[in-house]
Scaffold this motif. Structure first.
Motif, PDB file in Angstrom:
ATOM      1  N   MET A  27       7.277  -0.829  -0.690  1.00  9.93           N
ATOM      2  CA  MET A  27       7.693   0.405  -0.025  1.00  9.93           C
ATOM      3  C   MET A  27       7.966   1.509  -1.054  1.00  9.93           C
ATOM      4  O   MET A  27       7.578   2.666  -0.849  1.00  9.93           O
ATOM      5  CB  MET A  27       8.925   0.155   0.845  1.00  9.93           C
ATOM      6  N   ALA A  28       8.603   1.162  -2.157  1.00  5.62           N
ATOM      7  CA  ALA A  28       8.870   2.147  -3.206  1.00  5.62           C
ATOM      8  C   ALA A  28       7.574   2.599  -3.868  1.00  5.62           C
ATOM      9  O   ALA A  28       7.399   3.788  -4.148  1.00  5.62           O
ATOM     10  CB  ALA A  28       9.823   1.558  -4.240  1.00  5.62           C
ATOM     11  N   ALA A  29       6.661   1.677  -4.109  1.00  2.00           N
ATOM     12  CA  ALA A  29       5.391   2.016  -4.746  1.00  2.00           C
ATOM     13  C   ALA A  29       4.553   2.934  -3.862  1.00  2.00           C
ATOM     14  O   ALA A  29       3.964   3.910  -4.343  1.00  2.00           O
ATOM     15  CB  ALA A  29       4.619   0.748  -5.091  1.00  2.00           C
ATOM     16  N   ILE A  30       4.509   2.637  -2.578  1.00  2.00           N
ATOM     17  CA  ILE A  30       3.766   3.485  -1.640  1.00  2.00           C
ATOM     18  C   ILE A  30       4.415   4.864  -1.566  1.00  2.00           C
ATOM     19  O   ILE A  30       3.733   5.891  -1.582  1.00  2.00           O
ATOM     20  CB  ILE A  30       3.702   2.835  -0.241  1.00  2.00           C
ATOM     21  N   SER A  31       5.725   4.896  -1.495  1.00  2.00           N
ATOM     22  CA  SER A  31       6.451   6.165  -1.416  1.00  2.00           C
ATOM     23  C   SER A  31       6.224   7.036  -2.653  1.00  2.00           C
ATOM     24  O   SER A  31       6.136   8.257  -2.552  1.00  2.00           O
ATOM     25  CB  SER A  31       7.940   5.898  -1.237  1.00  2.00           C
ATOM     26  N   SER A  32       6.110   6.402  -3.809  1.00  2.00           N
ATOM     27  CA  SER A  32       5.914   7.159  -5.053  1.00  2.00           C
ATOM     28  C   SER A  32       4.475   7.601  -5.260  1.00  2.00           C
ATOM     29  O   SER A  32       4.190   8.366  -6.182  1.00  2.00           O
ATOM     30  CB  SER A  32       6.363   6.325  -6.255  1.00  2.00           C
ATOM     31  N   GLY A  33       3.560   7.121  -4.435  1.00  2.00           N
ATOM     32  CA  GLY A  33       2.162   7.508  -4.570  1.00  2.00           C
ATOM     33  C   GLY A  33       1.371   6.616  -5.515  1.00  2.00           C
ATOM     34  O   GLY A  33       0.256   6.965  -5.902  1.00  2.00           O
ATOM     35  N   TYR A  51       4.852   0.663   5.720  1.00  2.00           N
ATOM     36  CA  TYR A  51       6.320   0.630   5.784  1.00  2.00           C
ATOM     37  C   TYR A  51       6.792  -0.288   6.915  1.00  2.00           C
ATOM     38  O   TYR A  51       7.712  -1.082   6.740  1.00  2.00           O
ATOM     39  CB  TYR A  51       6.901   2.021   6.028  1.00  2.00           C
ATOM     40  N   TYR A  52       6.173  -0.161   8.093  1.00  2.00           N
ATOM     41  CA  TYR A  52       6.588  -0.962   9.242  1.00  2.00           C
ATOM     42  C   TYR A  52       6.356  -2.452   8.978  1.00  2.00           C
ATOM     43  O   TYR A  52       7.212  -3.284   9.286  1.00  2.00           O
ATOM     44  CB  TYR A  52       5.849  -0.540  10.517  1.00  2.00           C
ATOM     45  N   GLY A  53       5.200  -2.785   8.420  1.00  2.00           N
ATOM     46  CA  GLY A  53       4.912  -4.181   8.103  1.00  2.00           C
ATOM     47  C   GLY A  53       5.873  -4.735   7.067  1.00  2.00           C
ATOM     48  O   GLY A  53       6.381  -5.855   7.199  1.00  2.00           O
ATOM     49  N   ALA A  54       6.140  -3.946   6.036  1.00  2.00           N
ATOM     50  CA  ALA A  54       7.067  -4.395   4.991  1.00  2.00           C
ATOM     51  C   ALA A  54       8.481  -4.557   5.552  1.00  2.00           C
ATOM     52  O   ALA A  54       9.166  -5.531   5.238  1.00  2.00           O
ATOM     53  CB  ALA A  54       7.068  -3.403   3.824  1.00  2.00           C
TER      54      ALA A  54
END
Length: 160
Positions: A27-33, A51-54
């Motif tokens: 989630m943090a990695a996706i959020s940071s791009g 995010y929902y799956g995680a």
């Protein structure tokens, strides 16, 4: 045999910890791009669903870790499979439940708030068994025209 049992327990614990921490990291990695494009897929379009799956996997893993602690002394090979599948099942169920809410098939007012949907996804993962029972009931109602309770009532009424 105690060595095999201990290996199962350590493996299950490591697996659950990897899922739990890995989902927060994802989630943090996706959020940071960090993963904007991976394997030829534009992940920006799927960001919310990741995010929902995680979140669903985090909820399911948290529940599994609680049960692992509670029933540590009674772990069997049968339950090892349950522990291995729990985060995967919960992640899929969380994503599909959010899609059912967004499509209007199931009703729950969350608005457009991604955080509210992430919270619901976590709860779906944590309460996976109850969610599956509810989905079964909804499916029975939609496709059979009656639920289990309706058919039980009809059975009771038809008996003398």
């Amino acid at each position: 045999m105690p060595g095999k049992e201990r290996l199962y327990k350590l493996s299950v614990l490591a697996y659950l910890i990897l899922w739990f921490t890995g989902c927060f990291w994802l989630m943090a990695a996706i959020s940071s791009g960090l993963f904007e494009h991976a394997l030829g897929i534009d992940l920006v379009l799927l960001k919310d669903y990741i995010y929902y799956g995680a979140a669903g996997a985090i909820g399911g893993t948290l529940y599994a870790m609680r049960l692992f602690h509670q029933f540590y002394d009674s772990l069997t090979e049968r339950w090892v499979l349950w522990y291995l599948l729990r985060p995967i099942n919960c992640a899929g169920a969380a994503v599909m439940t959010i899609i059912l809410f967004e499509s209007g098939v199931m009703l729950l007012q969350t608005g457009n708030s991604v955080l509210a949907k992430i919270g619901i996804a976590f709860l779906v993962g944590f309460g996976y068994g109850k969610v599956m029972d509810k989905l079964k009931s909804v499916t029975e109602t939609l496709f059979n025209g009656k639920s289990d309770s309706d058919s039980s009532d009809a059975d009771r009424q038809s008996k003398p």
